[in-house]
Design a protein around this motif. Structure first.
Motif, PDB file in Angstrom:
ATOM      1  N   MET A 187      46.617  46.856  25.791  1.00  0.00           N
ATOM      2  CA  MET A 187      46.427  48.055  25.394  1.00  0.00           C
ATOM      3  C   MET A 187      47.761  48.859  24.687  1.00  0.00           C
ATOM      4  O   MET A 187      47.911  48.554  23.350  1.00  0.00           O
ATOM      5  N   ASN A 188      49.505  48.323  25.113  1.00  0.00           N
ATOM      6  CA  ASN A 188      50.762  48.719  25.243  1.00  0.00           C
ATOM      7  C   ASN A 188      50.894  47.827  23.118  1.00  0.00           C
ATOM      8  O   ASN A 188      50.855  49.324  22.365  1.00  0.00           O
ATOM      9  N   HIS A 189      50.622  47.437  23.214  1.00  0.00           N
ATOM     10  CA  HIS A 189      50.613  46.733  22.353  1.00  0.00           C
ATOM     11  C   HIS A 189      49.617  46.952  21.012  1.00  0.00           C
ATOM     12  O   HIS A 189      50.255  46.695  19.923  1.00  0.00           O
ATOM     13  N   HIS A 190      48.481  47.457  21.236  1.00  0.00           N
ATOM     14  CA  HIS A 190      47.575  47.391  19.976  1.00  0.00           C
ATOM     15  C   HIS A 190      47.424  49.395  20.072  1.00  0.00           C
ATOM     16  O   HIS A 190      47.104  50.339  19.364  1.00  0.00           O
ATOM     17  N   ILE A 193      37.259  45.566  28.631  1.00  0.00           N
ATOM     18  CA  ILE A 193      37.598  46.812  27.384  1.00  0.00           C
ATOM     19  C   ILE A 193      38.402  46.006  26.455  1.00  0.00           C
ATOM     20  O   ILE A 193      39.493  45.811  27.026  1.00  0.00           O
ATOM     21  N   ASP A 194      38.381  46.247  24.943  1.00  0.00           N
ATOM     22  CA  ASP A 194      38.995  45.470  24.290  1.00  0.00           C
ATOM     23  C   ASP A 194      39.676  46.319  23.428  1.00  0.00           C
ATOM     24  O   ASP A 194      38.622  47.047  22.607  1.00  0.00           O
ATOM     25  N   PRO A 195      40.625  45.989  23.156  1.00  0.00           N
ATOM     26  CA  PRO A 195      42.284  47.725  22.270  1.00  0.00           C
ATOM     27  C   PRO A 195      40.889  47.544  20.871  1.00  0.00           C
ATOM     28  O   PRO A 195      40.897  48.133  20.461  1.00  0.00           O
ATOM     29  N   GLU A 196      40.395  45.961  20.005  1.00  0.00           N
ATOM     30  CA  GLU A 196      40.344  46.114  18.826  1.00  0.00           C
ATOM     31  C   GLU A 196      38.714  47.171  18.502  1.00  0.00           C
ATOM     32  O   GLU A 196      38.318  48.275  17.262  1.00  0.00           O
ATOM     33  N   SER A 197      37.502  46.813  20.159  1.00  0.00           N
ATOM     34  CA  SER A 197      36.733  47.678  19.555  1.00  0.00           C
ATOM     35  C   SER A 197      37.196  49.516  19.824  1.00  0.00           C
ATOM     36  O   SER A 197      36.103  49.888  19.723  1.00  0.00           O
ATOM     37  N   LEU A 198      38.128  49.312  20.590  1.00  0.00           N
ATOM     38  CA  LEU A 198      38.744  50.867  20.892  1.00  0.00           C
ATOM     39  C   LEU A 198      38.602  51.941  19.951  1.00  0.00           C
ATOM     40  O   LEU A 198      38.466  52.752  19.382  1.00  0.00           O
ATOM     41  N   LEU A 216      41.537  49.299  38.500  1.00  0.00           N
ATOM     42  CA  LEU A 216      42.234  48.635  38.610  1.00  0.00           C
ATOM     43  C   LEU A 216      42.414  47.273  38.953  1.00  0.00           C
ATOM     44  O   LEU A 216      42.252  46.375  39.003  1.00  0.00           O
ATOM     45  N   VAL A 217      42.510  47.875  40.297  1.00  0.00           N
ATOM     46  CA  VAL A 217      41.931  46.741  41.491  1.00  0.00           C
ATOM     47  C   VAL A 217      41.832  47.679  43.036  1.00  0.00           C
ATOM     48  O   VAL A 217      40.935  48.396  43.040  1.00  0.00           O
ATOM     49  N   ALA A 218      41.173  46.676  43.614  1.00  0.00           N
ATOM     50  CA  ALA A 218      40.412  47.048  45.092  1.00  0.00           C
ATOM     51  C   ALA A 218      41.176  48.494  45.541  1.00  0.00           C
ATOM     52  O   ALA A 218      42.845  48.191  45.085  1.00  0.00           O
ATOM     53  N   TRP A 219      40.748  48.955  46.173  1.00  0.00           N
ATOM     54  CA  TRP A 219      41.056  50.437  46.807  1.00  0.00           C
ATOM     55  C   TRP A 219      42.618  50.259  48.017  1.00  0.00           C
ATOM     56  O   TRP A 219      43.344  50.923  48.340  1.00  0.00           O
ATOM     57  N   ASP A 220      42.315  48.945  48.082  1.00  0.00           N
ATOM     58  CA  ASP A 220      43.405  48.784  49.708  1.00  0.00           C
ATOM     59  C   ASP A 220      44.412  47.591  49.337  1.00  0.00           C
ATOM     60  O   ASP A 220      44.836  47.386  49.996  1.00  0.00           O
ATOM     61  N   GLU A 221      44.588  46.960  47.170  1.00  0.00           N
ATOM     62  CA  GLU A 221      45.338  46.384  47.016  1.00  0.00           C
ATOM     63  C   GLU A 221      46.463  46.867  46.170  1.00  0.00           C
ATOM     64  O   GLU A 221      46.365  48.246  45.441  1.00  0.00           O
ATOM     65  N   PRO A 222      48.012  47.011  46.914  1.00  0.00           N
ATOM     66  CA  PRO A 222      48.824  48.413  46.402  1.00  0.00           C
ATOM     67  C   PRO A 222      49.294  47.956  45.391  1.00  0.00           C
ATOM     68  O   PRO A 222      50.052  49.080  44.282  1.00  0.00           O
ATOM     69  N   ASP A 223      49.507  46.780  44.754  1.00  0.00           N
ATOM     70  CA  ASP A 223      49.976  46.245  43.752  1.00  0.00           C
ATOM     71  C   ASP A 223      49.028  45.756  42.526  1.00  0.00           C
ATOM     72  O   ASP A 223      48.502  45.364  42.915  1.00  0.00           O
ATOM     73  N   ALA A 224      49.386  45.948  40.750  1.00  0.00           N
ATOM     74  CA  ALA A 224      48.509  45.175  40.134  1.00  0.00           C
ATOM     75  C   ALA A 224      48.471  43.767  39.683  1.00  0.00           C
ATOM     76  O   ALA A 224      49.908  43.139  39.943  1.00  0.00           O
ATOM     77  N   THR A 225      47.390  43.109  39.615  1.00  0.00           N
ATOM     78  CA  THR A 225      47.476  41.783  39.427  1.00  0.00           C
ATOM     79  C   THR A 225      47.914  41.755  38.163  1.00  0.00           C
ATOM     80  O   THR A 225      47.701  42.218  37.269  1.00  0.00           O
ATOM     81  N   GLU A 226      48.238  40.067  38.023  1.00  0.00           N
ATOM     82  CA  GLU A 226      48.686  39.737  36.669  1.00  0.00           C
ATOM     83  C   GLU A 226      48.221  39.804  35.653  1.00  0.00           C
ATOM     84  O   GLU A 226      48.234  40.340  34.361  1.00  0.00           O
ATOM     85  N   GLU A 227      46.644  40.297  35.566  1.00  0.00           N
ATOM     86  CA  GLU A 227      45.247  40.305  34.976  1.00  0.00           C
ATOM     87  C   GLU A 227      45.700  41.944  34.638  1.00  0.00           C
ATOM     88  O   GLU A 227      45.542  42.355  33.137  1.00  0.00           O
ATOM     89  N   ILE A 228      46.361  42.629  35.718  1.00  0.00           N
ATOM     90  CA  ILE A 228      46.080  44.284  34.542  1.00  0.00           C
ATOM     91  C   ILE A 228      47.481  44.560  34.480  1.00  0.00           C
ATOM     92  O   ILE A 228      47.456  45.089  33.307  1.00  0.00           O
ATOM     93  N   VAL A 229      48.338  43.625  34.691  1.00  0.00           N
ATOM     94  CA  VAL A 229      49.755  43.284  33.557  1.00  0.00           C
ATOM     95  C   VAL A 229      49.520  43.243  32.908  1.00  0.00           C
ATOM     96  O   VAL A 229      50.378  44.758  31.672  1.00  0.00           O
ATOM     97  N   SER A 230      48.549  42.816  32.286  1.00  0.00           N
ATOM     98  CA  SER A 230      48.566  41.919  31.108  1.00  0.00           C
ATOM     99  C   SER A 230      47.801  42.681  30.510  1.00  0.00           C
ATOM    100  O   SER A 230      47.914  43.011  29.160  1.00  0.00           O
ATOM    101  N   TRP A 231      46.443  43.467  30.441  1.00  0.00           N
ATOM    102  CA  TRP A 231      45.417  43.933  30.355  1.00  0.00           C
ATOM    103  C   TRP A 231      46.018  45.921  29.999  1.00  0.00           C
ATOM    104  O   TRP A 231      46.723  45.507  28.179  1.00  0.00           O
ATOM    105  N   PHE A 232      47.409  45.393  30.323  1.00  0.00           N
ATOM    106  CA  PHE A 232      48.293  47.154  29.775  1.00  0.00           C
ATOM    107  C   PHE A 232      49.218  46.554  28.919  1.00  0.00           C
ATOM    108  O   PHE A 232      49.177  47.922  27.684  1.00  0.00           O
TER     109      PHE A 232
END
Length: 175
Positions: free
Chosen positions: A57-60, A17-22, A38-54
């Motif tokens: 989105m915030n940057h845009h 999901i690309d912020p420019e196309s949104l 965002l993450v597996a249902w049993d994964e408690p924390d965001a991965t680095e990729e998810i942190v970067s994605w957030f």
């Protein structure tokens, strides 16, 4: 009735999901599911990729709210390190959480996209609320009890949509 289960788009992962196309579509906010989106249902924390994605989105200038049917502790522990708003015990597909997220973001219905891995909760709820919907492939093939039940119904709906020519994406996504 089955048209309410048809997403506007289908992508492999949230990373697609690309912020420019949104922004080209006039989107200013995302209401996203948490578990298996965002993450597996049993994964408690965001991965680095998810942190970067957030961050991207915030940057845009695109606001992100997490709306999950999961409990407050699960959603809060995941969302707070990302400094993002969240709605727990959302009771999707009911529209209350979608309306609350729209109000909290202070943007119009046509400026919001709903992202999730389930037809029965995310897509149905977003469509009934009049929002643009994007279905993502679940991160893992394992699920909690109620989600396993929903997946069986979803497979039937997806098969019907495929037979009717209503879906255009390729199979092989674990559904």
């Amino acid at each position: 009735m089955l048209k309410h289960f048809l997403p506007n788009e289908h992508v492999q992962s949230i990373q697609d999901i690309d912020p420019e196309s949104l922004k080209e579509k006039g989107i200013k906010g995302i209401i996203t599911d948490l578990d298996n989106t965002l993450v597996a249902w049993d994964e408690p924390d965001a991965t680095e990729e998810i942190v970067s994605w957030f961050r991207l989105m915030n940057h845009h200038g695109i606001q992100v709210t997490i709306a999950s049917n999961n409990n407050e502790n699960r959603v809060k522990l995941f969302s707070e390190p990302l400094n993002t708003s969240f709605i727990h015990s959302a009771r999707k597909p009911l529209s209350r959480a979608f309306k609350r997220a729209r109000k909290d973001m202070n943007i119009q219905t046509n400026e919001i996209v709903v992202v999730g891995d389930q037809l029965m909760t995310d897509v149905l709820g977003g469509n009934v609320a009049g929002l643009y919907t994007i279905l993502v492939v679940p991160i893992v093939e394992t699920d909690g009890f109620w989600t396993r039940f929903n997946r069986k119904i979803e497979r039937r709906i997806l098969n019907w949509m495929k037979r009717k020519g209503k879906i255009t994406w390729e199979e092989g996504n674990g559904r």
